[in-house]
Scaffold this motif. Structure first.
Motif, PDB file in Angstrom:
ATOM      1  N   ILE A 168     -46.907-161.741 -48.269  1.00 31.45           N
ATOM      2  CA  ILE A 168     -45.708-161.747 -47.440  1.00 31.45           C
ATOM      3  C   ILE A 168     -45.163-163.169 -47.414  1.00 31.45           C
ATOM      4  N   ALA A 169     -43.919-163.315 -47.806  1.00 30.33           N
ATOM      5  CA  ALA A 169     -43.319-164.643 -47.876  1.00 30.33           C
ATOM      6  C   ALA A 169     -43.285-165.289 -46.493  1.00 30.33           C
ATOM      7  N   ALA A 170     -43.737-166.541 -46.436  1.00 32.75           N
ATOM      8  CA  ALA A 170     -43.806-167.261 -45.161  1.00 32.75           C
ATOM      9  C   ALA A 170     -42.446-167.292 -44.480  1.00 32.75           C
ATOM     10  N   GLY A 171     -42.434-166.901 -43.196  1.00 33.65           N
ATOM     11  CA  GLY A 171     -41.214-166.953 -42.403  1.00 33.65           C
ATOM     12  C   GLY A 171     -40.180-165.903 -42.726  1.00 33.65           C
ATOM     13  N   SER A 172     -40.548-164.903 -43.586  1.00 33.92           N
ATOM     14  CA  SER A 172     -39.528-163.931 -44.009  1.00 33.92           C
ATOM     15  C   SER A 172     -39.402-162.729 -43.081  1.00 33.92           C
ATOM     16  N   TYR A 205     -38.337-158.006 -44.436  1.00 33.42           N
ATOM     17  CA  TYR A 205     -39.254-159.046 -44.916  1.00 33.42           C
ATOM     18  C   TYR A 205     -39.215-159.071 -46.437  1.00 33.42           C
ATOM     19  N   THR A 206     -39.703-160.167 -47.003  1.00 35.86           N
ATOM     20  CA  THR A 206     -39.824-160.293 -48.457  1.00 35.86           C
ATOM     21  C   THR A 206     -41.277-160.564 -48.813  1.00 35.86           C
ATOM     22  N   TYR A 207     -41.615-160.264 -50.068  1.00 34.70           N
ATOM     23  CA  TYR A 207     -43.001-160.445 -50.515  1.00 34.70           C
ATOM     24  C   TYR A 207     -43.010-160.896 -51.972  1.00 34.70           C
ATOM     25  N   ASP A 208     -44.125-161.502 -52.355  1.00 36.02           N
ATOM     26  CA  ASP A 208     -44.308-161.990 -53.723  1.00 36.02           C
ATOM     27  C   ASP A 208     -45.508-161.280 -54.328  1.00 36.02           C
ATOM     28  N   PRO A 209     -45.295-160.270 -55.184  1.00 41.21           N
ATOM     29  CA  PRO A 209     -46.407-159.498 -55.741  1.00 41.21           C
ATOM     30  C   PRO A 209     -47.286-160.287 -56.699  1.00 41.21           C
ATOM     31  N   THR A 210     -46.892-161.505 -57.065  1.00 39.40           N
ATOM     32  CA  THR A 210     -47.704-162.310 -57.993  1.00 39.40           C
ATOM     33  C   THR A 210     -48.743-163.150 -57.263  1.00 39.40           C
ATOM     34  N   ARG A 211     -48.637-163.251 -55.942  1.00 37.47           N
ATOM     35  CA  ARG A 211     -49.584-164.070 -55.187  1.00 37.47           C
ATOM     36  C   ARG A 211     -50.868-163.285 -54.895  1.00 37.47           C
TER      37      ARG A 211
END
Length: 412
Positions: free
Chosen positions: A334-338, A322-328
């Motif tokens: 957690i990136a949608a659909g990742s 999975y991928t994630y965006d620590p700035t959100r």
């Protein structure tokens, strides 16, 4: 050991020899539990037994013993049993079988499990005093109850009932046969501890404060998935932050001549590495939705009431990415659909079977802030506990190389 026959089932049957060198044939005493029932409500063990005592006149009097197991047993992380068994209310069950035995209430109550120091008289429903006792824990006290029976009726003479907790003064000469058995197993522990459990090509290490992905936690998550699929089915496994107590070193312990570079001894792996190993926090499987998996991964970031933010890495098995965006914002990183399992995108409404340590499926002992698994359905328990899973997995993979990182990737 089942009926004196070695079955070779992990965590159930060790097939070992006893201190005399003979194959262990099983316990020399019976197990009882009135309130442990199967999924049909039938007792799993005998609920009671009867002993016969002298009536002082050449005859005997029957004395019934009703046995109960604390119904909180299934709510403890070591004995969490989500399926197949249930525990009925202790008092209701005891009264049921006491009525069968004597057609009236219980004469004495002896308790355990709580490590409490109790010795008192409490009235029964008819107002008659009866002893309630618990002799602490770890052999600190010994309780002695004296119940005198009317030789004509078999009734307990309440005014002659006594109950005393005796202090274990430890000034009695030890029993020679018990000493021999204890010394034998102490020696066996040393020998077992110095056997090679696995070999590694490099250290398996944790990150400081579980603040990043690590080879040790990835290995644990892989071990949990491997074990969960040995006697059941799981799509993925996770290792919660805080469940690993130490790293696995490549270097030899200079103080132990049995050790060598790359050699991992039983004492360095099987006991004390995974939370609760040696006693056994079980590995449990359960069904959750894809949305709950997303919630579980989001739980790695937590914001306290004072606004401070913490991050504790949750390890996923090697078939998960999975991928994630620590700035959100926290809760939406957690990136949608990742999220992918076996390279397939996770669907929010689909069902996935996840495995991890039992304590994370209920609130009492769960890793703080990780609540997504509390509602998991169709839970069942593997024969493996966490420590056994890691030990046996690394044993199978010997020589074990550190798992690669990158299962969780930040968006650039």
């Amino acid at each position: 050991m089942e009926d004196g026959t070695c079955k070779g089932i992990p965590s159930i049957d060790l097939c070992f020899t006893d201190s005399t060198g003979r194959r262990f044939h099983g316990a020399d005493y019976d197990y009882y539990s009135a309130n442990l029932v199967d999924d049909r409500g039938k007792p799993v063990q005998q609920p009671y037994h009867v002993e016969y005592v002298s009536d002082g006149r050449g005859g005997t009097l029957p004395v019934g013993f009703v046995h109960a197991t604390t119904k909180l047993m299934s709510e403890e992380q070591m004995s969490y049993t989500p399926a197949g068994f249930d525990f009925l209310d202790e008092a209701d069950t005891i009264n049921k079988y006491a009525a069968i035995l004597r057609k009236q209430g219980v004469r004495a109550i002896v308790t355990g499990h709580w490590h409490a120091l109790v010795n008192c008289m409490l009235p029964d429903p008819a107002g008659n005093a009866r002893p309630v006792v618990e002799a602490a824990n770890h052999g600190r006290l010994f309780n002695e109850i004296n119940l005198q029976l009317d030789p004509r009726t078999g009734e307990v003479l309440r005014d002659r009932t006594t109950s005393v907790n005796h202090v274990n003064t430890r000034d009695v000469a030890p029993d020679p046969s018990t000493l021999r058995i204890a010394e034998y197993w102490r020696q066996q522990l040393v020998l077992r501890g110095n056997t090679v459990a696995t070999r590694v090509t490099a250290p398996l290490t944790r990150s400081v404060g579980d603040s990043a992905e690590s080879t040790m936690y990835n290995a644990a998550a892989d071990a949990f998935l491997w074990a969960a699929n040995k006697d059941g089915k799981a799509d993925l496994a996770v290792a919660m932050p805080g469940v690993l107590r130490r790293d696995i070193s490549y270097a030899a312990d200079p103080a132990n001549p049995a050790d060598a570079p790359g050699r991992v001894l039983f004492s360095e792996l099987a006991l004390g590495t995974v939370y609760g190993s040696g006693i056994g926090v079980g590995l449990v499987r359960g069904n959750v939705s894809g949305a709950k998996l997303d919630e579980l991964l989001e739980s790695q970031w937590q914001r306290a009431a004072d606004g401070t933010e913490t991050y504790r890495q949750l390890a996923v098995s090697d078939n998960v990415r999975y991928t994630y965006d620590p700035t959100r914002p926290v809760g939406d990183r957690i990136a949608a659909g990742s999220i992918r399992i076996d390279r397939k995108p996770v669907k929010a409404t689909a069902t996935y079977r996840i495995a991890t340590l039992a304590n994370n499926f209920f609130a009492k002992n769960a890793t703080p802030g990780f609540t997504a698994l509390f509602g998991a359905t169709k839970q069942d328990r593997s024969a493996y506990n966490g420590g056994d899973a890691l030990w046996r997995y690394l044993e199978k993979k010997s020589p074990m190389s550190p798992p690669t990182l990158g299962r969780a990737q930040p968006l650039s």
